[in-house]
Enzyme design. Structure first.
Site, PDB file in Angstrom:
ATOM      1  N   GLU A   1      67.186  50.251 -22.872  1.00  0.00           N
ATOM      2  CA  GLU A   1      68.553  50.004 -22.885  1.00  0.00           C
ATOM      3  C   GLU A   1      69.542  50.678 -22.350  1.00  0.00           C
ATOM      4  OE1 GLU A   1      70.079  46.911 -24.351  1.00  0.00           O
ATOM      5  OE2 GLU A   1      68.510  46.855 -26.022  1.00  0.00           O
TER       6      GLU A   1
ATOM      7  N   THR B   1      70.229  51.075 -19.123  1.00  0.00           N
ATOM      8  CA  THR B   1      69.697  50.988 -17.503  1.00  0.00           C
ATOM      9  C   THR B   1      70.034  50.543 -17.084  1.00  0.00           C
ATOM     10  OG1 THR B   1      67.918  49.365 -18.642  1.00  0.00           O
ATOM     11  CG2 THR B   1      67.552  51.985 -18.579  1.00  0.00           C
TER      12      THR B   1
ATOM     13  N   LEU C   1      74.339  39.761 -29.650  1.00  0.00           N
ATOM     14  CA  LEU C   1      73.880  39.080 -28.616  1.00  0.00           C
ATOM     15  C   LEU C   1      73.985  38.545 -27.854  1.00  0.00           C
ATOM     16  CD1 LEU C   1      72.418  37.912 -32.155  1.00  0.00           C
ATOM     17  CD2 LEU C   1      70.429  39.394 -31.134  1.00  0.00           C
TER      18      LEU C   1
ATOM     19  N   SER D   1      76.797  37.178 -26.952  1.00  0.00           N
ATOM     20  CA  SER D   1      77.080  35.173 -26.762  1.00  0.00           C
ATOM     21  C   SER D   1      78.270  36.015 -25.911  1.00  0.00           C
ATOM     22  CB  SER D   1      78.066  35.467 -28.310  1.00  0.00           C
ATOM     23  OG  SER D   1      79.384  36.919 -27.945  1.00  0.00           O
ATOM     24  N   SER D   2      78.712  36.593 -24.679  1.00  0.00           N
ATOM     25  CA  SER D   2      79.800  36.619 -23.939  1.00  0.00           C
ATOM     26  C   SER D   2      79.685  36.161 -23.096  1.00  0.00           C
ATOM     27  CB  SER D   2      80.556  37.730 -23.606  1.00  0.00           C
ATOM     28  OG  SER D   2      80.070  38.731 -23.451  1.00  0.00           O
TER      29      SER D   2
ATOM     30  N   ASP E   1      72.555  40.445 -18.868  1.00  0.00           N
ATOM     31  CA  ASP E   1      72.413  39.466 -20.499  1.00  0.00           C
ATOM     32  C   ASP E   1      72.956  38.651 -19.290  1.00  0.00           C
ATOM     33  OD1 ASP E   1      72.491  41.948 -22.166  1.00  0.00           O
ATOM     34  OD2 ASP E   1      74.557  41.504 -22.207  1.00  0.00           O
TER      35      ASP E   1
END
Ligand code: GLA
Length: 363
Positions: A16, A18, A103, A105-106, A150
């Site tokens: 996270e 990173t 999570l 979503s974008s 993401d």
């Protein structure tokens, strides 16, 4: 002809904060996501959503409407820059992914819109280019310079696998996720938008430290850190941000090493869980992106039998990922939510048990 595009959410198992310093991450796609059903239309993009109202932009991304229309317009503009012909579309969007919950979503919205826009214009874009265009779209839409994790997880997700992604090269190694484990996602009920969080500030602090040291955190060792901090004359905040990033990259390598181990056994499961909990401690103490609610959820999940737990995504609210033995996951989910709800009566937490799932697709 109706085109349906689906783009999933993601959980990041470890790694996270990173990705934006060329580091390592270990996320996967999960089943909940965003579905877009569209037909081609002359020049405009017109999308409707039962929950979020309409979004409008022209097919080149100009004049986007407010709210989620900013993401739609920004994706269209990025694809226009890459040479997509300006074919519009009309359609409906539906989501099984809570917004503002850590999570991604974008990213799911960007990828679903990108796939639909490419399909209606018969525009072929290699998946990696599509993920990068969506990452740039997020900057363009809301001004937040997110990393690429993401969008890559959303595009490249694979059922039963985690993605060991090196954000410097965008190389992916698929690492099998053991059948005996499950991902318990606990959504804290505290929603947040990245643009209103300290995400950019944390990013700037870490990047400043990395510039002074001159090497990416993934290439540094914890035992050389003290000397580097002194030599590069880092202030206390920069030193702590860098310490997190260096150790977090090492935890990603350690987690991938454990997962590659055959046969998988309960010692490996316990060690993986411990890495998650350690990551959370570092995000809380050194990177300072946790909250009272996320800390409580982590403790509660472990108390009810999780092997380990940590905030997943940017932090500042959103979700905790707890790792559990598959046959205990339902119990952990239920008991953790009950306990958390008793403590935070004003919040409406939700949760689910997940496994790594496939990435985005059209049909
Ligand atoms: C958000 C960003 C990602 C990543 C995480 C933190 O999800 O979109 O790029 O930086 O935060 O790991």
């Amino acid at each position: 002809m109706v085109t349906t595009a689906f783009a999933p959410g993601r959980v990041n198992v470890i790694g996270e904060h990173t990705d934006y310093t060329d580091g390592l991450v270990l996320p996967c796609a999960i089943a909940p996501g965003i579905t877009l059903s569209v037909t081609a239309k002359a020049t405009d993009v017109e999308l409707d959503s039962a929950g979020f109202g309409p979004a409008r932009a022209d097919a080149r991304g100009a004049n986007p409407s407010e709210g989620w229309g900013r993401f739609v317009g920004a994706v269209a503009a990025e694809l226009d820059d890459l040479g997509r012909s300006p074919v519009g579309l009309r359609g409906e969007i539906s989501s099984t992914l809570p917004a503002g919950s850590g999570l991604a979503s974008s990213a799911a919205l960007e990828v679903a819109v990108a796939l639909a826009l490419c399909a209606v214009a018969d525009f072929e874009l290699p998946p990696r280019e599509l993920a990068l265009a969506c990452q740039r779209a997020e900057h363009r839409a809301v001004g937040v310079p997110v990393g690429v994790m993401d969008q890559m997880a959303c595009v490249f997700g694979r059922a039963d696998h985690l993605l060991l992604l090196d954000c410097a090269t965008l190389d992916i190694e698929l690492v099998r996720f053991p059948a005996s484990l499950a991902l318990v996602v606990l959504e804290s009920g505290v929603h947040r938008q990245l643009e209103a969080s300290a995400y950019q500030q944390r990013r700037d602090e870490l990047i400043a430290a990395v510039r002074r040291v001159g090497r990416r955190p993934a290439d540094l060792k914890t035992d050389e850190l003290h000397a580097l901090v002194v030599e590069a004359d880092l202030d206390d905040v920069q030193a702590r941000r860098l310490m997190h990033a260096v150790a977090e990259n090492q935890r990603v390598r350690a987690a991938a090493g454990l997962l590659r181990r055959q046969p998988w056994d309960s010692d490996s499961a316990a060690a993986l869980g411990a890495l998650l909990t350690e990551s959370h401690g570092s995000l809380r103490e050194l990177f300072e992106v946790s909250t009272v609610e996320l800390d409580a959820l982590v403790a509660i999940a472990i108390e009810h039998g999780a092997l380990g737990a940590r905030l997943t995504g940017a932090g500042f609210g959103g979700s905790v990922l707890a790792l559990a033995e598959a046959d205990r996951a339902g119990h952990v989910l239920e008991r953790a939510l009950e306990s958390y709800q008793r403590r935070f009566e004003h919040l409406a937490p939700t949760g689910l048990v997940a496994r790594p799932d496939d990435g985005a697709r059209t049909r």
